[in-house]
Design a protein around this motif. Structure first.
Motif, PDB file in Angstrom:
ATOM      1  N   GLN A  62       0.857  -1.169   0.000  1.00 36.45           N
ATOM      2  CA  GLN A  62       0.000   0.000   0.000  1.00 36.45           C
ATOM      3  C   GLN A  62       0.895   1.221   0.000  1.00 36.45           C
ATOM      4  O   GLN A  62       2.099   1.126   0.285  1.00 36.45           O
ATOM      5  CB  GLN A  62      -0.929   0.014   1.217  1.00 36.45           C
ATOM      6  CG  GLN A  62      -0.204   0.078   2.552  1.00 36.45           C
ATOM      7  CD  GLN A  62      -1.184   0.156   3.720  1.00 36.45           C
ATOM      8  OE1 GLN A  62      -2.390   0.250   3.525  1.00 36.45           O
ATOM      9  NE2 GLN A  62      -0.654   0.120   4.926  1.00 36.45           N
TER      10      GLN A  62
ATOM     11  N   LYS B  81      -8.374  13.182   5.089  1.00 37.89           N
ATOM     12  CA  LYS B  81      -7.694  12.021   4.521  1.00 37.89           C
ATOM     13  C   LYS B  81      -8.459  11.501   3.304  1.00 37.89           C
ATOM     14  O   LYS B  81      -9.679  11.380   3.322  1.00 37.89           O
ATOM     15  CB  LYS B  81      -7.545  10.908   5.559  1.00 37.89           C
ATOM     16  CG  LYS B  81      -6.479  11.215   6.596  1.00 37.89           C
ATOM     17  CD  LYS B  81      -6.075   9.999   7.386  1.00 37.89           C
ATOM     18  CE  LYS B  81      -4.922  10.360   8.337  1.00 37.89           C
ATOM     19  NZ  LYS B  81      -4.563   9.202   9.194  1.00 37.89           N
TER      20      LYS B  81
ATOM     21  N   PRO C   8      -3.604   0.269  -2.922  1.00 35.50           N
ATOM     22  CA  PRO C   8      -4.322   1.146  -2.002  1.00 35.50           C
ATOM     23  C   PRO C   8      -3.476   2.387  -1.692  1.00 35.50           C
ATOM     24  O   PRO C   8      -2.275   2.280  -1.442  1.00 35.50           O
ATOM     25  CB  PRO C   8      -4.505   0.279  -0.753  1.00 35.50           C
ATOM     26  CG  PRO C   8      -4.253  -1.129  -1.197  1.00 35.50           C
ATOM     27  CD  PRO C   8      -3.270  -1.026  -2.313  1.00 35.50           C
TER      28      PRO C   8
ATOM     29  N   GLU D  54      -3.389   6.133   0.539  1.00 40.14           N
ATOM     30  CA  GLU D  54      -3.920   7.082   1.518  1.00 40.14           C
ATOM     31  C   GLU D  54      -3.163   8.393   1.364  1.00 40.14           C
ATOM     32  O   GLU D  54      -1.921   8.407   1.393  1.00 40.14           O
ATOM     33  CB  GLU D  54      -3.742   6.558   2.943  1.00 40.14           C
ATOM     34  CG  GLU D  54      -4.226   7.535   4.019  1.00 40.14           C
ATOM     35  CD  GLU D  54      -3.911   7.049   5.421  1.00 40.14           C
ATOM     36  OE1 GLU D  54      -4.653   6.194   5.932  1.00 40.14           O
ATOM     37  OE2 GLU D  54      -2.910   7.525   5.997  1.00 40.14           O
TER      38      GLU D  54
ATOM     39  N   ASN E 180      -8.732   8.346   0.628  1.00 41.36           N
ATOM     40  CA  ASN E 180      -8.415   6.945   0.381  1.00 41.36           C
ATOM     41  C   ASN E 180      -8.906   6.548  -0.999  1.00 41.36           C
ATOM     42  O   ASN E 180     -10.012   6.933  -1.406  1.00 41.36           O
ATOM     43  CB  ASN E 180      -9.055   6.046   1.446  1.00 41.36           C
ATOM     44  CG  ASN E 180      -8.302   6.103   2.762  1.00 41.36           C
ATOM     45  OD1 ASN E 180      -7.266   5.471   2.923  1.00 41.36           O
ATOM     46  ND2 ASN E 180      -8.831   6.879   3.706  1.00 41.36           N
TER      47      ASN E 180
ATOM     48  N   LYS F  77       1.306   5.571   0.872  1.00 46.27           N
ATOM     49  CA  LYS F  77       0.821   6.732   1.600  1.00 46.27           C
ATOM     50  C   LYS F  77       1.544   7.979   1.096  1.00 46.27           C
ATOM     51  O   LYS F  77       2.709   7.914   0.702  1.00 46.27           O
ATOM     52  CB  LYS F  77       1.066   6.579   3.106  1.00 46.27           C
ATOM     53  CG  LYS F  77       0.312   5.432   3.757  1.00 46.27           C
ATOM     54  CD  LYS F  77       0.574   5.386   5.250  1.00 46.27           C
ATOM     55  CE  LYS F  77      -0.206   4.254   5.912  1.00 46.27           C
ATOM     56  NZ  LYS F  77       0.038   4.208   7.381  1.00 46.27           N
TER      57      LYS F  77
END
Length: 502
Positions: A4, A484, A434, A436, A486, A6
């Motif tokens: 993932q 945030k 994914p 974020e 996502n 970020k």
């Protein structure tokens, strides 16, 4: 690291206020860029001046801020005077750079007029191959001086009373290349560029000038060329040029998608050379960069070898771009934005038919290639402040490049619109990613849209018969929770996440 990614962006951590000219492009008298591209008298969509309105519409969609013209290699043998005055008195010339015949039915005045119609500005390249200082001052006088002198009055006699006011000028093109007409050593070029710059600014002190950097980082003289040229020109110019093209000759997609890391390394090394010369000169000026030729270019190489010479506007350098190429162009655009504190101008080379986002048929239709879409998204939504991207991402290695992050991303903050736009490429060819994004300094926000460009066939193309095979869709799943964001980035996808701030 888990699979993932970020990213943290903070509105106080600004790379730069983006110069809109970073989204520039390039039109050269090469192949069908001009004749059959932007200019085709008699075409059903042409206006009374011969400008193709279908092409203009696509270019206006891109919001191109500046276009470099008329070359390229072409300019080193070009006499701009051949392209002014009555069209029936203009000569046809053998064009040695691309081995064609140039009919000179489209020149300086037509290009300025076309540019205004397209809503863009002109970056004019002067000939420092077969021409020199005298021609440099004459063309600025013709284009920019009000009246009362030989060249300005000649422009007026050609029907253009108001000066063209061209503000950005390139001092030649790739003058280190042995393929260049009138190629020069760094000292030879540095001297003629400095002297040309002086007289051009004596005619019009308001102009900005771009000196030629190396024609590519693979040149044996790189980066010594940059240092020597700047030794002569540093106080006379505002920009140094960079050129780089990228291809997938080995059909190694994973490596191809990592080439933007090489672009960033190239930029950093040129910046270091510029700053060394700043120190050497004890100068207060910070040299800026013009990455005025960049793109994917390799598809048409074999076809170009088969073209018979001495034609007018043959189909040269007509790369048909794939979904894979669009991902690379997206990564290259992000690389430019990540370095936009020094790369103030850039030109996707080129704009129509020749290694271009727009393709046409002579007498027929015009359509958008795959690379049109990331270029359009960046130009339309990437205006404002580029923010420092603090990224955590899993990485991969290839035989040529190591530590390639699966996520390539940056955020742009448009204060006036109260929007943040996140541009993101997932380089993973098999898995979704994914993501974020923490917008902690912006407060609560909403998702305006999440645009996705993706196709399971990375070799898919847009053609005259299937012009919409690869197009962006509003299929992204980005959500906002406070500050945030996502989202799940599909495998091998280009993503534009537009966020509205409260």
């Amino acid at each position: 690291m888990s699979h993932q990614a970020k990213m943290i962006v903070d509105k106080d951590f600004v790379i730069s206020r983006i110069d809109d000219r970073i989204y520039g492009s390039f039109i050269e008298h090469l192949g069908r860029a001009v004749y059959g591209g932007i200019y085709e008298p008699g075409h059903p969509a042409a206006d009374e001046r011969g400008f193709r309105k279908d092409v203009l519409s696509l270019i206006q969609t891109l919001r191109v801020p500046i276009i470099r013209y008329p070359g390229g290699n072409f300019v080193s043998g070009y006499d701009w005077k051949d392209g002014i005055g009555p069209k029936d008195q203009r000569p046809s010339r053998l064009e040695l750079a691309w081995r064609t015949v140039e009919p000179n039915q489209f020149g300086l005045n037509e290009f300025v007029e076309w540019s205004r119609t397209a809503g863009t500005n002109v970056m004019w390249a002067i000939n420092l191959g077969t021409h020199g200082v005298d021609e440099a001052r004459n063309i600025v006088e013709y284009a920019n001086h009000v009246s009362g002198s030989y060249w300005s009055d000649l422009r007026i006699s050609h029907g253009y009373r108001q000066p063209h006011a061209i503000k950005t000028w390139c001092l030649g093109n790739e003058m280190d290349g042995p393929w260049q007409i009138g190629a020069k050593t760094a000292v030879e070029y540095g001297r003629v560029a400095a002297e040309s710059a002086k007289v051009m600014k004596w005619v019009d002190p308001s102009i900005e000038l771009v000196a030629c950097g190396s024609s590519g980082k693979g040149m044996a003289t790189y980066p010594e060329w940059e240092a020597t040229v700047l030794d002569h020109t540093y106080e006379h110019v505002e920009f140094l040029s960079l050129h780089s093209y990228y291809g997938n000759h080995d059909n190694d997609t994973a490596t191809f998608l990592g080439r933007s890391l090489e672009m960033e390394d190239f930029i950093r090394s040129v910046v270091a050379t510029c700053d060394y010369m700043k120190a050497k000169k004890r100068s207060n000026k910070k040299m800026q960069l013009s990455f005025d030729e960049w793109n994917v270019w390799f598809h048409s190489n074999d076809a170009d070898k088969k073209i018979e010479p001495w034609q007018i506007a043959p189909p040269q350098l007509e790369d048909v771009y794939t979904m894979e190429d669009a991902l690379v162009v997206g990564c290259l655009l992000i690389a430019l934005l990540k370095n936009s504190d020094r790369v103030r101008m850039a030109c996707l080379a080129q704009l129509v038919n020749v290694i271009a986002p727009i393709m046409t048929e002579n007498g027929g239709q015009a359509w958008a290639q795959t690379i049109f879409y990331p270029y359009m998204h960046a130009s339309v939504y990437g205006r404002g402040q580029a923010l420092v991207p603090l990224v955590q991402s899993p990485k991969y290695d290839t035989k040529d490049i190591t530590d390639i992050p699966y996520l390539e991303s940056i955020a742009v903050y448009d204060e006036q619109a109260m929007e943040v736009t996140i541009f993101a490429v997932n380089r993973d060819l098999t898995n979704s990613l994914p993501l974020e994004v923490d917008l902690r300094s912006f407060g609560a926000c909403d998702i305006l849209e999440h645009i996705v460009l993706q196709n399971d066939n990375l070799k898919a193309t847009n053609t005259a018969s299937e012009p919409n095979r690869v197009t962006p869709k509003m299929t992204g799943n980005a959500t906002a929770d406070g500050s945030k964001i996502n989202a799940t980035l599909g495998k091998a996808s280009w993503n534009v996440i537009r966020v509205r701030l409260h």
